[in-house]
Write an enzyme that holds these catalytic residues in place. Structure first.
Site, short mmCIF file in Angstrom:
data_model
loop_
_atom_site.label_atom_id
_atom_site.label_comp_id
_atom_site.label_asym_id
_atom_site.label_seq_id
_atom_site.Cartn_x
_atom_site.Cartn_y
_atom_site.Cartn_z
N GLU A 1 -8.65 -18.16 -27.98
CA GLU A 1 -8.78 -17.31 -28.92
C GLU A 1 -8.36 -18.51 -30.33
OE1 GLU A 1 -6.82 -13.25 -30.73
OE2 GLU A 1 -5.89 -14.38 -29.10
N LYS B 1 -13.15 -8.85 -31.57
CA LYS B 1 -11.95 -8.39 -31.11
C LYS B 1 -11.88 -6.52 -31.41
CE LYS B 1 -7.34 -9.63 -30.57
NZ LYS B 1 -6.00 -10.49 -30.81
N CYS C 1 -7.23 -11.29 -25.94
CA CYS C 1 -6.12 -11.15 -25.82
C CYS C 1 -5.58 -9.61 -26.06
CB CYS C 1 -5.45 -11.87 -27.22
SG CYS C 1 -3.73 -12.42 -27.05
#
Length: 457
Positions: free
Chosen positions: A63, A136, A187
């Site tokens: 990321e 995301k 994440c």
């Protein structure tokens, strides 16, 4: 009956797939994009010179792989945001894909045409073309500081085509092409929504099981638990200073500067060394032994993929009528997510109602804790590959990243010799997940593995 409908599925053919997966672990610092790119090429050069090197099919980066992560305001991140098909991250991915004739996936901060900001990951194919861009879905606190937007599409799948990477079981060589169903989770996508959703909803991993995802790619900037995240500490100068001094001392003990290690590379190229299984109770999150993985986090990541793990108690849930209620009440995304704010869910619902497969799509394919109405463990007998690329290093003197990038195979098997009364471990001891290798928690570097798994077509 609904449950009987699943038995009408067509016969499928089993293909054996072999992919070479390369993961790059970096310690990018804010304001050092060029330096990080230079170290990336240095790592790749060392990888190719290894005696056990084989050409990768996929290269996965962390990321915000080049920019650093801890931006505290919109004005701080604006110099680094780019469109999805331009800028340093895209150009690096394009160059790597063309050089290695592989897919490259890299995390970066995105600015779309409407000036909305996203935490994104772009996918570049072996021809150097950007073929997919994922934003995301679940945001971490840090992203709120710079007005990051949630992905209005929610979790997504996309196809990845691989040439001569598959074969039938009775064939000697991998001469067949195969298209794999892939999904990206960045994440926080692996965690409960806003850390407030029920832990056992396992949103991302349930999505992957429900949608028969075969390749799960996760660029991450996941923290080591010694990071300072407590809001009371962060807003109290004396407490914060004491906590930062503790981190600085821990780094000094390891012979590291405040930013963590850069330019000392750990390479695990093409060997077959697997990560030793360590139970959750025995794993430590201490920030030492930089070349060893953070097994506390490794075990947590495995737990967050619970629907892929063998768990004996599922047979009891399958017999419980409340399972139907749990599955039918399951929503695609948490109800306060951006997905429900722009009408996208209404379009999806209309498309679904127009489908002749509405019953199967909405009921039989959905799971709760990995259990569907058709079988106690929907993933049983299947395979999936999980690739986690996590960054390492330190930022702000408060944030320590966990590194420990690794490659995993979920094999869909009940452990050999397992008895009905045996407890199922929900960590690295669970034999339905294979730990194919991890990097250490604190060093930049690369891990390359040839992964072999089964898919059905």
């Amino acid at each position: 009956m609904l449950i009987d409908a699943i038995h009408g599925a067509k016969m499928s053919t089993k293909l054996l797939v072999s992919l070479k997966v390369l993961v790059i672990q970096l310690n990018p610092q804010i304001g050092q994009v060029d330096q990080t790119i230079k170290r990336t090429w240095s790592i790749l050069d060392k990888v190719t010179k290894s005696a056990t090197y084989v050409k990768p099919d996929i290269i996965l980066f962390p990321e915000f792989a080049l920019t650093g992560y801890s931006f505290h305001a919109r004005k701080d991140i604006l110099p680094y945001v780019t469109k999805k098909d331009e800028g340093p991250s895209f150009e690096l991915a394009k160059s790597i894909s063309e050089k290695f004739q592989c897919y490259t996936i890299i995390g970066y901060p995105e600015d779309d045409d409407e000036q909305k900001l996203y935490n994104s990951a772009l996918v570049v194919n072996p021809q150097g073309e950007q073929i997919f861009n994922y934003r995301k879905t679940f945001l971490y606190d840090t992203e709120m500081n710079w007005d990051c937007e949630e992905n209005p599409e929610g979790f997504q799948t996309f196809p990845m085509d691989f040439s001569k990477c598959a074969k039938l079981s009775n064939e000697d060589s991998y001469n067949r092409d195969v298209t794999l169903k892939a999904s990206i989770g960045i994440c926080m996508d692996l965690s409960p929504y806003k850390f407030m959703a029920p832990f056992n909803h396992f949103e991302f991993s349930s999505f992957c099981v429900d949608n028969n995802v075969e390749l799960i790619l996760c660029p991450m900037a996941w923290l080591n638990s010694t990071s300072i995240t407590d809001k009371q500490t962060l807003h109290n100068n004396s407490l914060l200073e004491a906590a930062k001094n503790k981190i600085a001392f821990a780094l000094k003990e390891q012979g590291l500067p405040l930013a963590g290690s850069q330019g000392i590379y750990q390479l695990k190229i093409g060997d077959s060394q697997r990560t030793p299984r360590v139970p959750s109770d025995d794993s430590t999150s201490e920030y030492k032994d930089m070349d060893e993985p953070d097994m506390s986090n490794v075990n947590y990541w495995i737990l967050r993929f619970f629907p892929f793990l063998y768990f004996k108690s599922r047979i009891n849930w399958f017999k419980n009528s409340s399972l139907i209620e749990s599955i039918l009440g399951k929503t695609r995304m948490p109800l306060d997510h951006e997905y429900y704010k722009d009408g996208k869910h209404k379009e999806d619902t209309i498309d679904l109602l127009d489908s002749e497969e509405v019953i199967k799509d909405t009921v039989l394919e959905k799971t709760f804790l990995g259990t569907s109405l058709g079988q106690p463990w929907k993933f049983q007998g299947k395979n999936a590959i999980l690739v986690l690329a996590n960054r390492c290093g330190t930022e702000d003197g408060t944030t320590i990243f966990a590194g420990s990038s690794g490659i995993y195979k979920f094999n869909g098997k009940k452990p050999k010799g397992s008895q009905d009364d045996d407890e199922s471990s929900l960590d690295s001891l669970n034999e339905s997940v294979e730990l194919l290798g991890n990097l250490g928690k604190g060093l930049e570097g690369a891990i390359l593995r040839e992964v072999q798994f089964e898919v059905f077509r």
